[in-house]
Design an enzyme around this catalytic site. Structure first.
Site, mmCIF file in Angstrom:
data_model
loop_
_atom_site.group_PDB
_atom_site.id
_atom_site.type_symbol
_atom_site.label_atom_id
_atom_site.label_comp_id
_atom_site.label_asym_id
_atom_site.label_seq_id
_atom_site.Cartn_x
_atom_site.Cartn_y
_atom_site.Cartn_z
ATOM 1 N N ARG A 66 0.841 -1.204 0.000
ATOM 2 C CA ARG A 66 0.000 0.000 0.000
ATOM 3 C C ARG A 66 0.878 1.256 0.000
ATOM 4 O O ARG A 66 1.037 1.903 -1.007
ATOM 5 C CB ARG A 66 -0.948 -0.010 1.216
ATOM 6 N N ASP A 67 1.515 1.555 1.131
ATOM 7 C CA ASP A 67 2.336 2.760 1.205
ATOM 8 C C ASP A 67 3.593 2.627 0.349
ATOM 9 O O ASP A 67 4.053 3.584 -0.267
ATOM 10 C CB ASP A 67 2.721 3.031 2.666
ATOM 11 N N TYR A 125 -6.092 5.594 11.427
ATOM 12 C CA TYR A 125 -4.905 6.417 11.179
ATOM 13 C C TYR A 125 -5.172 7.856 11.592
ATOM 14 O O TYR A 125 -6.210 8.439 11.222
ATOM 15 C CB TYR A 125 -4.578 6.442 9.685
ATOM 16 N N THR A 127 3.595 11.392 9.135
ATOM 17 C CA THR A 127 3.222 11.450 7.714
ATOM 18 C C THR A 127 4.257 12.174 6.863
ATOM 19 O O THR A 127 4.562 11.750 5.740
ATOM 20 C CB THR A 127 1.849 12.134 7.566
ATOM 21 N N GLU A 185 -3.745 10.902 10.437
ATOM 22 C CA GLU A 185 -2.850 11.499 9.447
ATOM 23 C C GLU A 185 -2.245 12.805 9.960
ATOM 24 O O GLU A 185 -2.933 13.628 10.551
ATOM 25 C CB GLU A 185 -3.618 11.753 8.146
ATOM 26 N N HIS A 200 4.060 4.714 12.690
ATOM 27 C CA HIS A 200 4.281 4.630 11.247
ATOM 28 C C HIS A 200 5.323 5.693 10.882
ATOM 29 O O HIS A 200 5.020 6.874 10.802
ATOM 30 C CB HIS A 200 2.947 4.887 10.526
ATOM 31 N N HIS A 223 8.296 7.661 8.647
ATOM 32 C CA HIS A 223 8.839 7.982 7.314
ATOM 33 C C HIS A 223 10.295 8.398 7.465
ATOM 34 O O HIS A 223 10.751 8.744 8.559
ATOM 35 C CB HIS A 223 8.009 9.061 6.628
#
Length: 507
Positions: free
Chosen positions: A14-15, A142, A177, A144, A205, A207
């Site tokens: 997905r990501d 989530y 995000t 975001e 999550h 990045h």
């Protein structure tokens, strides 16, 4: 001490698919999903975004058909939206059972993108969760832009969390995000949340915009996080997500207070498959899965490895289904060469080893990369060169090949101490060289053998273009014989083979 279990959720499908230029086919998605769950033993995988395309729909449908037969349905997740039930209808048709509902985790996003009040947003989220429940679909949520929310509007974040913990939600997902967190922020923000809501399952999550994703993962674990989101090879939008491979290695080696169930030995093979499917090349120096990360280049390191593994650390390649390599180049030294010879089952005396080392250093100075498979050919060439005395030496040559003119060679040859120079043209550079050589030999009333075959190849099995082997067959009318030349340049290799021939016939 009982270890705390950390869930690993892989979002490569997905990501990770948001990596620029990457798109998986339905068959590729199914293959990767199967490997993630069965080969790597990933706890959960996020495989798609709802309502994106027909191809995505078919991909999810295929995965869910396989997963339901295997009993994996609750380990498969789909990103959904607060869209009045459209995502839920899409999920029902695919057979998906777990939604990861995308909502706003910062006041800035809520105000400027949705243009709604917190109360309006929470009301719509409650309806989306209730609708999922009615249809037998579990919900994770989530937040975001959560990291910026904690930095710039923490009151909103906690107002939202106070609402969410009243809802039938399995997990709350906290994404960085925009990749703006540093480790100290990660620890501070997550600690505040886990201490206030100790019985709630939170995922982090990360990045990788500042190359801090794995560091942030470590701090999230220390702060009490329950789950982590990763991708194979660190794929993802912009600089990508926290890489699965490094995350697993770091947790296993440096975080004894927690446990994960990932099979390390399969990380490399899955990484290479994803590389093949995506065309997204793994950097050679990427930790764990890069081509060079278990390659020793400096000779002193190989020497240390021979002496009680002085240059080993806990990242042993065998853990990941790999092997240590010893590079061959200008810094490799005898120890590296001996390591490669051992793998090939070859042994040289110290004098021959010194000669082979020198030849490899010469190639390294030309910025050529030599592989283990090249070694037998270098050895053969070097030892063959010692089989006779060099009575005839090609002192120098100039090869000229330019558009609109015939190739030409100026050759300077030393015969029995006398230096003779000649110039000639030909149909190619080597032909011109041979014409110049023939003139010199005629002037000395000497005969050259006839060239009857000329073969060029790279050493079989070699993965580099460092070496080119030229094998020339000659005849003097009575017998045939071969000479070989080895160089990074085809014509130079042929000239070396020719010099050997001149000394063979003169000895």
């Amino acid at each position: 001490m009982k270890k705390r279990k950390i869930e690993i959720m892989d979002t490569t499908l997905r990501d990770g698919e948001q990596t620029s230029g990457v798109s998986f086919s339905a068959a590729e998605k199914l293959t990767i999903a199967q490997l993630l769950l069965e080969e790597l033993n990933i706890d959960r995988i996020e495989i798609a975004s709802a309502r994106v395309s027909e191809g995505e729909f078919q991909g999810v449908k295929g995965i869910m058909s396989w997963a339901s037969a295997k009993g994996y349905s609750n380990r498969i997740e789909v990103l959904t939206f607060v869209d009045g039930g459209l995502s839920i209808e899409w999920m029902k048709k695919t057979g998906a059972k777990v939604q990861n509902l995308l909502t706003k985790g910062s006041l800035n996003h809520l105000t400027h993108q949705l243009k709604k009040t917190p109360e309006q947003h929470f009301s719509e989220i409650a309806q989306a969760i209730a609708l999922a429940n009615e249809n037998g679909i579990a919900t994770n949520v989530y937040l975001e832009d959560w990291s910026n929310g904690m930095r710039n509007s923490p009151d909103y974040v906690f107002q939202y969390l106070d609402f969410l913990v009243t809802q039938p939600v399995k997990r709350i997902l906290l994404p960085d995000t925009l990749g703006v967190l540093i480790p100290s922020d990660t620890f501070e923000f997550i600690s505040k949340i886990t201490s206030k809501y100790p019985n709630i399952h939170f995922d982090f999550h990360a990045h990788n915009d500042y190359d801090l994703s794995v560091s942030n993962v470590m701090e999230a674990i220390k702060a009490g996080i329950s789950g982590l989101h990763v991708t194979v090879n660190g794929m993802g939008e912009r600089a990508g997500n926290a890489p699965l491979e490094s995350t697993v290695a770091v947790i296993n080696d440096f975080m004894p207070e927690v446990k994960i169930n990932i099979k390390e030995s399969s990380l490399y093979s899955v990484s290479k498959l994803v590389e093949t499917f995506t065309g997204y090349r793994i950097p050679a120096n990427k930790p764990i899965v890069g081509d060079n990360v278990f390659t020793q280049t400096a000779g002193i390191h190989a020497d240390g490895d021979n002496k009680n593994n002085l240059y080993f650390n806990n990242l042993l390649p065998e853990r990941f289904g790999r092997k240590r390599k010893y590079a061959l180049g200008k810094t490799s030294g005898k120890a590296n060469i001996e390591k490669n010879l051992q793998e090939l089952g070859l042994q040289l005396n110290q004098e021959d080893l010194k000669l082979v080392t020198q030849r490899i250093i010469e190639l390294g100075d030309k910025k050529e990369t030599v592989t283990k498979e090249d070694l037998p050919y270098i050895i053969s060439d070097v030892l063959d060169s010692q089989a006779y005395e060099d009575k005839i030496v090609i002192e120098s040559y100039v090869l000229v090949h330019s558009k609109g003119t015939r190739p030409s060679t100026t050759l300077c040859l030393k015969i029995d101490g006398e230096i003779i120079e000649e110039h000639a043209q030909g149909d190619g550079q080597f032909d011109a060289f041979m014409n110049a050589l023939t003139r010199i030999y005629k002037s000395k009333k000497l005969m050259l053998p006839k060239l009857i075959d000329y073969a060029v190849r790279i050493p079989p099995g070699s993965s580099s273009d460092a070496l080119c082997e030229t094998i020339i067959t000659w005849t003097n009318g009575k017998k045939e014989f071969k000479t070989r030349g080895l160089d990074s340049d085809q014509t130079v290799a042929a000239i070396k083979a020719t010099q050997k021939m001149l000394n063979v016939i003169s000895n």
